[in-house]
Design an enzyme around this catalytic site. Sequence first.
Site, PDB file in Angstrom:
ATOM      1  N   LYS A  37      15.452  -3.049   6.816  1.00  0.00           N
ATOM      2  CA  LYS A  37      14.718  -1.902   6.048  1.00  0.00           C
ATOM      3  C   LYS A  37      15.450  -0.918   5.395  1.00  0.00           C
ATOM      4  O   LYS A  37      14.838   0.030   4.065  1.00  0.00           O
ATOM      5  CB  LYS A  37      13.407  -2.422   6.247  1.00  0.00           C
ATOM      6  CG  LYS A  37      11.808  -2.156   5.600  1.00  0.00           C
ATOM      7  CD  LYS A  37      10.692  -1.696   6.321  1.00  0.00           C
ATOM      8  CE  LYS A  37      10.404  -3.015   7.330  1.00  0.00           C
ATOM      9  NZ  LYS A  37       9.170  -2.574   7.950  1.00  0.00           N
ATOM     10  N   THR A 129      -4.308   2.464  10.232  1.00  0.00           N
ATOM     11  CA  THR A 129      -5.906   1.481  10.849  1.00  0.00           C
ATOM     12  C   THR A 129      -6.407   1.685  11.715  1.00  0.00           C
ATOM     13  O   THR A 129      -5.707   0.419  12.264  1.00  0.00           O
ATOM     14  CB  THR A 129      -6.595   1.227   9.578  1.00  0.00           C
ATOM     15  OG1 THR A 129      -6.554   1.219   8.008  1.00  0.00           O
ATOM     16  CG2 THR A 129      -8.453   0.901  10.262  1.00  0.00           C
ATOM     17  N   PHE A 160      -5.827   6.337   2.627  1.00  0.00           N
ATOM     18  CA  PHE A 160      -6.258   5.580   1.989  1.00  0.00           C
ATOM     19  C   PHE A 160      -6.272   4.638   0.584  1.00  0.00           C
ATOM     20  O   PHE A 160      -6.462   4.920  -0.445  1.00  0.00           O
ATOM     21  CB  PHE A 160      -7.875   5.721   1.368  1.00  0.00           C
ATOM     22  CG  PHE A 160      -8.900   6.760   2.694  1.00  0.00           C
ATOM     23  CD1 PHE A 160      -9.648   6.284   3.434  1.00  0.00           C
ATOM     24  CD2 PHE A 160      -8.744   8.849   3.091  1.00  0.00           C
ATOM     25  CE1 PHE A 160     -10.515   6.760   4.174  1.00  0.00           C
ATOM     26  CE2 PHE A 160      -9.252   8.850   4.138  1.00  0.00           C
ATOM     27  CZ  PHE A 160     -10.162   7.852   4.863  1.00  0.00           C
ATOM     28  N   CYS A 271      -5.367  -5.264   4.759  1.00  0.00           N
ATOM     29  CA  CYS A 271      -6.527  -4.227   5.199  1.00  0.00           C
ATOM     30  C   CYS A 271      -8.086  -4.885   4.900  1.00  0.00           C
ATOM     31  O   CYS A 271      -8.705  -5.372   6.215  1.00  0.00           O
ATOM     32  CB  CYS A 271      -6.239  -3.215   4.044  1.00  0.00           C
ATOM     33  SG  CYS A 271      -4.986  -2.933   4.017  1.00  0.00           S
TER      34      CYS A 271
END
Length: 447
Positions: A37, A129, A160, A271
Amino acid sequence: MSLKITVIGTGYLGATHAAAMAELGFEVLGLDIVPEKIEMLRRGEVPMYEPGLEELLHRHVAGLEGSTGRLRFTTDFAEAAAFGDVHFICVNTPQKHGEYACDMQYVDSAVTSLAPHLTGPALVVGKSTVPVGSADRLARTIAELAPAGEEVELAWNPEFLREGFAVQDTLHPDRIVVGVRSERAEKLLREVYATPIAEGSPFVVTDFPTAELVKTAANSFLATKISFINAMAEVCEAAGGDVAKLAEAIGYDDRIGRKFLRAGIGFGGGCLPKDIRAFMARAGELGADQALTFLREIDSINMRQRGQMVELARQALGGGPFLGRRIAVLGATFKPDSDDVRDSPALNVAGQIHLQGGQVTVYDPKGMDNARRVFPTLGYAGSALEAVRGADVVLHLTEWQEFRELDPAELGEVVAARVILDGRNALDPERWRRAGWTYRAMGRPTA
């Protein structure tokens, strides 16, 4: 002295946050434990599709031609600790296998790997989260492990991001929420977000539990709104109403609003489903499970939509078995402008029909490779036209702009039967009917 920022975890959230911080003018070091990555990011490539992100990386990744050089990447926690003043934790918090609860192993690992190297003043900022109460526990872990002791603080700053708008949402957030325990932590975060604050983004300062709850509360509300209109679609099916007109009419009430009121096959992605389930699980641990029992029904309505789409397809084929029938599926991702197929309603419907004997061919503008990995046994086509060739019924399941712009007459020339089921209520029924198609959408039996 300008702040230096590290971003731990360079997946969807982390890569976007790192690039955006560089865009805001900071020196940034991104860290991940997956070397492949890091190598991709060093080349200015991203492991997922997100509009505008690759361009942003190219503008800032060190070593790329014409870049500012403000963004570098590493796999070394000691290097990150020595480099950064503010360390953002942006790792994944998936659902645990076999239960609703959130899997905190990646967050815990990030904190326990970083903290022992923090020998001077630093602010560790959680963006992932997490279940409410996690920040309090992690603050204690940092206090135990960091050599700098009280000079290292924790803050919580939930993300968000909307997939497809992540760059915009990071650079121009509609609100910035920070859970802090000191004026110093608040001051540092005001410095980090000085540009969006100056542009008018509200800056909301809270305690840890409130900051942790904001993201799950927001996602639970959006899930509730989607499942509400889908429940109304079920009633419209039974009563002969039109859920699209119903949504339009109630949406003009500004207390309700028009967003997230398009009935269809429901929500998915990485999510909303996992967040509402983790929220229910955590409320149960806190003894407040009754407060969130409604979320179980929200989840249930959402999952039911997928089965109803399968039944709608069966009815469109005359009510018999799928065996030997050709079904075209337009869409594989859980939403447009993304290549994310995690818990995708579109792919789930395609898979269910395939398992019942249907010959399913899928086309998606960006999600084909990921879809193939999840469902290698489905058929895949290189274009919408190729996907619908010889189809007995066409299912529109992800509302890509490309699908809205399709020519119904052109598609009509190659299908076996001109029948389209709009699982997203996003196509123009009149346009398709004029081209000789039978158009049917969820919650609109009379439309």
